[in-house]
Design a protein around this motif. Structure first.
Motif, PDB file in Angstrom:
ATOM      1  N   ARG A  53      14.276   2.038  12.858  1.00  0.00           N
ATOM      2  CA  ARG A  53      15.675   1.906  12.445  1.00  0.00           C
ATOM      3  C   ARG A  53      15.763   1.317  11.047  1.00  0.00           C
ATOM      4  O   ARG A  53      15.197   0.264  10.764  1.00  0.00           O
ATOM      5  CB  ARG A  53      16.440   1.030  13.427  1.00  0.00           C
ATOM      6  CG  ARG A  53      17.933   0.942  13.106  1.00  0.00           C
ATOM      7  CD  ARG A  53      18.627   0.007  14.075  1.00  0.00           C
ATOM      8  NE  ARG A  53      18.722   0.596  15.412  1.00  0.00           N
ATOM      9  CZ  ARG A  53      19.047  -0.100  16.509  1.00  0.00           C
ATOM     10  NH1 ARG A  53      19.280  -1.401  16.429  1.00  0.00           N
ATOM     11  NH2 ARG A  53      19.123   0.509  17.676  1.00  0.00           N
ATOM     12  N   HIS A  69      13.367  -0.145  17.483  1.00  0.00           N
ATOM     13  CA  HIS A  69      14.037   1.118  17.790  1.00  0.00           C
ATOM     14  C   HIS A  69      13.674   2.191  16.768  1.00  0.00           C
ATOM     15  O   HIS A  69      13.469   1.899  15.587  1.00  0.00           O
ATOM     16  CB  HIS A  69      15.566   0.938  17.794  1.00  0.00           C
ATOM     17  CG  HIS A  69      16.068  -0.028  18.807  1.00  0.00           C
ATOM     18  ND1 HIS A  69      16.149  -1.389  18.564  1.00  0.00           N
ATOM     19  CD2 HIS A  69      16.497   0.154  20.082  1.00  0.00           C
ATOM     20  CE1 HIS A  69      16.619  -1.999  19.639  1.00  0.00           C
ATOM     21  NE2 HIS A  69      16.834  -1.096  20.575  1.00  0.00           N
ATOM     22  N   ASP A  71      15.014   5.130  14.490  1.00  0.00           N
ATOM     23  CA  ASP A  71      16.303   5.249  13.799  1.00  0.00           C
ATOM     24  C   ASP A  71      17.177   6.326  14.448  1.00  0.00           C
ATOM     25  O   ASP A  71      16.785   7.489  14.543  1.00  0.00           O
ATOM     26  CB  ASP A  71      16.068   5.586  12.323  1.00  0.00           C
ATOM     27  CG  ASP A  71      17.343   5.496  11.520  1.00  0.00           C
ATOM     28  OD1 ASP A  71      17.785   4.379  11.240  1.00  0.00           O
ATOM     29  OD2 ASP A  71      17.903   6.569  11.174  1.00  0.00           O
ATOM     30  N   GLU A  72      18.366   5.922  14.849  1.00  0.00           N
ATOM     31  CA  GLU A  72      19.251   6.839  15.558  1.00  0.00           C
ATOM     32  C   GLU A  72      19.758   7.965  14.669  1.00  0.00           C
ATOM     33  O   GLU A  72      19.913   9.102  15.130  1.00  0.00           O
ATOM     34  CB  GLU A  72      20.439   6.066  16.150  1.00  0.00           C
ATOM     35  CG  GLU A  72      20.073   5.159  17.319  1.00  0.00           C
ATOM     36  CD  GLU A  72      19.465   3.830  16.903  1.00  0.00           C
ATOM     37  OE1 GLU A  72      19.100   3.041  17.807  1.00  0.00           O
ATOM     38  OE2 GLU A  72      19.355   3.577  15.684  1.00  0.00           O
ATOM     39  N   SER A  73      20.013   7.684  13.400  1.00  0.00           N
ATOM     40  CA  SER A  73      20.534   8.736  12.525  1.00  0.00           C
ATOM     41  C   SER A  73      19.506   9.829  12.277  1.00  0.00           C
ATOM     42  O   SER A  73      19.862  10.950  11.906  1.00  0.00           O
ATOM     43  CB  SER A  73      20.994   8.137  11.189  1.00  0.00           C
ATOM     44  OG  SER A  73      19.888   7.735  10.396  1.00  0.00           O
ATOM     45  N   GLY A  76      16.589   9.215  16.827  1.00  0.00           N
ATOM     46  CA  GLY A  76      16.325   8.221  17.852  1.00  0.00           C
ATOM     47  C   GLY A  76      15.072   8.508  18.661  1.00  0.00           C
ATOM     48  O   GLY A  76      14.302   9.425  18.364  1.00  0.00           O
TER      49      GLY A  76
END
Length: 779
Positions: A53, A69, A71-73, A76
């Motif tokens: 992230r 985590h 990175d969701e953008s 993910g």
């Protein structure tokens, strides 16, 4: 096609990697969609930019804000799972880029650890993760975010947070009463004028980027916390190898790599270490090698004509008004850094060292700055590299008699391996080198910008074929599993741009006349900068006007002589942009550029194919940066991170697999042929790339060939044959130049051409009739 790689092979040393810049615009799912293409191309592993992230809007991923985590953008964890599944379906592995040195803190609310440190100060559970000099800040972290000191009056308390425009900061428990200024005074941080970052900052940064705060991964607890997710991915088989970003920022690179190797079971790991010419990685490091800038320099140098040095130096002297002393330029640029943007780091060194008997603080500061400016490599790793410190001390003593006492007092302090003083000096010398050389001197000395590349030496004008062979002999003996590359997300110009510009060394007089005409028509007060811009425009031509303007503006501000990022000279930049516009709008200048590029284009493409074949077949693990399997004439970032047209590449590869041998033209298909055929051979027949020995070339054009056999001792392997200095070759031809191959039948993997070598060797002109390169195997 061969069978896909099994799990054991994925976890072994890659045969080749393909670098993918994963972003919000090219997500993990987009990467999964090209897995089949990468397998067809011939690589064994995809190699991604950082995936943890990162800061919102990050286009590179080197500003990790949360190590727990994906990175969701970018897609993910679910996106990563789909990428890994797609890669495994194709028999491919994954190499992940990892950033252990620093964390993104541009928006504290996005970085949980940083937010907690700002809220709780020294009592935060994460305080030890960051490299903060609490005492110097009076128990507070100084954050250089205000437009001016007076802007403290613009602070607001909103929803239990301190706000400065869009910037959000936490409040320590029980401190929210009173005016915003009173509230600010109670916090564990102090918001200060951004200009104070040069002198009063009290946390370690990545280079001079205030929004990247240094991490203390030498602390086992910090290592464990920042690596938990990545190590789990390795254990689960999702990640098969690692690339370590900026090891020079770490307090103990050797200790870090030992701990990492122990945690990963010794998976293939390379480090983004920039070696100066002649420098080697410490033998004690648990790494396969570097990310390849050293290999890049070796390939570039052997394709540069040393005969062009005199004329290009004369042109540079004329434009500069004096002969440039590059060593002095580097020193002066590094002093600008020590006295400017990294002044806080030098000041912290002075505090750590403390009082030296008989040396006043000003002398100590000056001596430290001189030592940093004189250091010939990025850093030492004491006791490894002690000779570089000793050499710097000796040089400063000779150059600055007034500092002899101070330098002599500092020498034993800085030579004590493992002490905070020695370690901080090592952590500081790298950023001083990077900012002073790569981001300053490289933009000021424009004699021949091909050489102004990361890991290169602009003062060394090319190399001989013999020197290239010697370097590869060392490489196969010392680091045969190190990565090789020609283009990265950090190179100043892409490989194909440099390949075209290398031609200038073969036509230096003609180039000088062109530059003089352009400068006469479109004058710029900073003539060396104008020369820099003209070289890069020609190297990347044709390019959009927008790309050209963006490059010229960045180059001028990085050079920092006529305009800067923080003090823009609008009048100068107006003239600079007018120069760029002239390349498009002035009919005569535009026609001259078009004609020169068209005439030198074939030689540039010959260089491009030669350098690619050399890089892909030299000892090491070759990496292909995204899109560069076709012609890609990019400039410095962000220009080199533009979208890649994979549909076009798939279409061309399908045609090549149908048996087409393409011409060497603008389509770039010839380069794709070279890349795909070499990578497939390396994947399917790794035994053909087990050693290294030069292949003798005889005849009048012998100096126009680089040839070597990658077979193990006593066995024939893949034989590389690459053309060099194509302009000179075109004037004289191959004649009876011959390659001294072992007798018998050979086949060119690229074109299918079959040749038979006898006692007289193989005629090079016959072998290279279709392409300027060949890759031979026993037929």
């Amino acid at each position: 096609m061969s069978e896909p790689l099994g799990a054991d092979r994925r976890r072994d040393v890659p045969t080749a990697t393909y670098r993918l810049q994963v972003t919000a615009d090219f997500t993990l799912d987009d990467a999964a969609a090209v897995a089949g293409y990468l397998a067809d191309l011939g690589v064994s592993h995809a190699y991604t930019s950082p995936l943890l992230r990162s800061a919102t809007g990050s286009t590179h991923g080197y500003d990790t804000v949360d190590h727990a985590h994906v990175d969701e953008s970018r897609g993910g964890q679910a996106g990563l799972d789909r990428l890994v599944a797609a890669l495994h379906e194709q028999g491919l592995g994954l190499v992940l880029d990892l950033v252990p040195n620093h964390m993104g803190v541009a928006d504290p609310a996005e970085a949980p650890w940083w937010w907690d440190v700002l809220r709780h100060g020294r009592d935060s559970a994460h305080a030890s993760a960051f490299d903060v000099d609490w005492d110097f800040g009076g128990g507070r972290v100084r954050i250089p975010v205000l437009g001016s000191a007076d802007d403290v009056e613009k602070l607001e308390v909103v929803d239990g947070e301190l706000r400065y425009y869009d910037n959000r900061f936490p409040l320590a428990p029980g401190t929210g009463e009173g005016t915003p200024q009173e509230v600010h005074d109670r916090q564990h941080y102090e918001l200060v004028d951004w200009r104070r970052a040069d002198s009063d900052l009290n946390y370690r940064r990545f280079f001079a980027i205030n929004t990247l705060a240094g991490l203390r991964v030498e602390d086992p607890a910090v290592f464990d916390a920042t690596h938990e997710l990545v190590l789990r991915l390795v254990e689960q088989g999702a990640v098969d190898g690692l690339r370590i970003d900026h090891p020079d920022g770490l307090a103990d690179p050797r200790g870090y790599l030992d701990r990492l190797a122990g945690a990963t079971g010794g998976r293939w790991t390379v480090v983004e270490k920039i070696l100066e010419p002649g420098e080697d990685l410490p033998e004690s490091w648990a790494t396969a090698g570097t990310t390849g800038y050293d290999a890049l320099a070796e390939v570039d140098d052997v394709l540069v004509d040393p005969a062009g040095e005199a004329a290009l130096t004369a042109l540079d002297t004329e434009l500069s008004g004096r002969e440039v002393d590059y060593a002095q330029l580097v020193h002066d640029c590094k002093r600008e850094v020590t006295d400017g943007i990294l002044g806080s780091e030098v000041a912290r060194l002075v505090r750590v060292i403390g009082e030296l008997p008989g040396i006043d603080p000003e002398q100590q500061t000056e001596a430290l700055a001189e030592l940093l400016a004189t250091f010939s490599v990025y850093r030492s790793y004491l006791p490894d590299g002690r000779e570089h410190l000793d050499a710097a001390v000796s040089a400063v003593r000779d150059r600055r008699p007034d500092l002899v006492a101070a330098v002599d007092a500092l020498h034993p302090v800085l030579a004590q391996a493992g002490t905070e003083a020695a370690t901080r000096f090592e952590q500081t010398s790298g950023p001083v080198m990077a900012k002073g050389v790569e981001d300053s001197a490289y933009y000021r000395w424009s004699r021949f910008v091909v050489l102004n590349e990361v890991g290169g030496d602009p003062a060394r004008f090319g190399s001989t074929v013999e020197e290239f062979h010697e370097a590869q002999g060392r490489r196969v003996a010392r680091k045969p599993r190190s990565m090789t590359t020609l283009t990265t997300h950090d190179t100043k110009r892409s490989e194909d741009t440099r390949a075209r510009l290398a031609v200038l060394a073969e036509v230096p007089t003609e180039w000088a006349e062109l530059v003089r005409r352009w400068l006469s028509r479109h004058p710029l007060p900073d003539r060396p900068l104008a020369h820099l811009v003209w070289q890069n425009l020609v190297g990347a031509w044709p390019l959009s006007r927008e790309r050209a303007h963006a490059y010229a503006e960045k180059a001028a501000r990085e050079a920092g002589l006529s305009t800067t990022w923080t003090d823009v000279d609008e009048a100068f930049e107006t003239r600079l942009h007018a120069l760029v516009d002239a390349a498009y709008d002035d009919a005569t200048t535009h026609a001259e550029i078009e004609e020169f590029v068209a005439r030198t284009g074939p030689a540039g493409r010959s260089n491009a194919l030669a350098q690619k074949l050399l890089q892909l077949t030299m000892p090491g693990v070759p990496d292909v940066y995204q899109g560069t399997e076709l012609e890609d004439r990019s400039l410095v970032d962000p220009d080199n991170r533009r979208p890649v047209d994979y549909a076009r590449r798939r279409e061309l590869l399908t045609r090549l697999d149908g048996g087409e041998v393409p011409p060497v033209d603008d389509s770039g298909a010839a380069k794709l042929l070279v890349v795909s055929r070499v990578l497939r051979l390396r994947r399917d027949s790794p035994e053909l790339f087990a050693g290294y020995r030069p292949v003798e070339v005889t005849g009048p054009a012998a100096g126009h060939v680089v040839a070597f056999d990658r077979g193990a001792e006593g066995r024939d392997g893949a034989v590389t044959v690459a053309t060099r200095l194509p302009v000179g070759l075109a004037a004289a031809g191959w004649g009876d130049t011959a390659l001294a191959l072992p007798t018998g039948a050979w086949r060119d993997v690229l074109t299918g051409t079959r040749v038979v070598s006898d006692a007289g060797g193989t005629p090079v002109g016959e072998l290279l009739a279709q392409l300027p390169v060949a890759l031979l195997v026993r037929d």
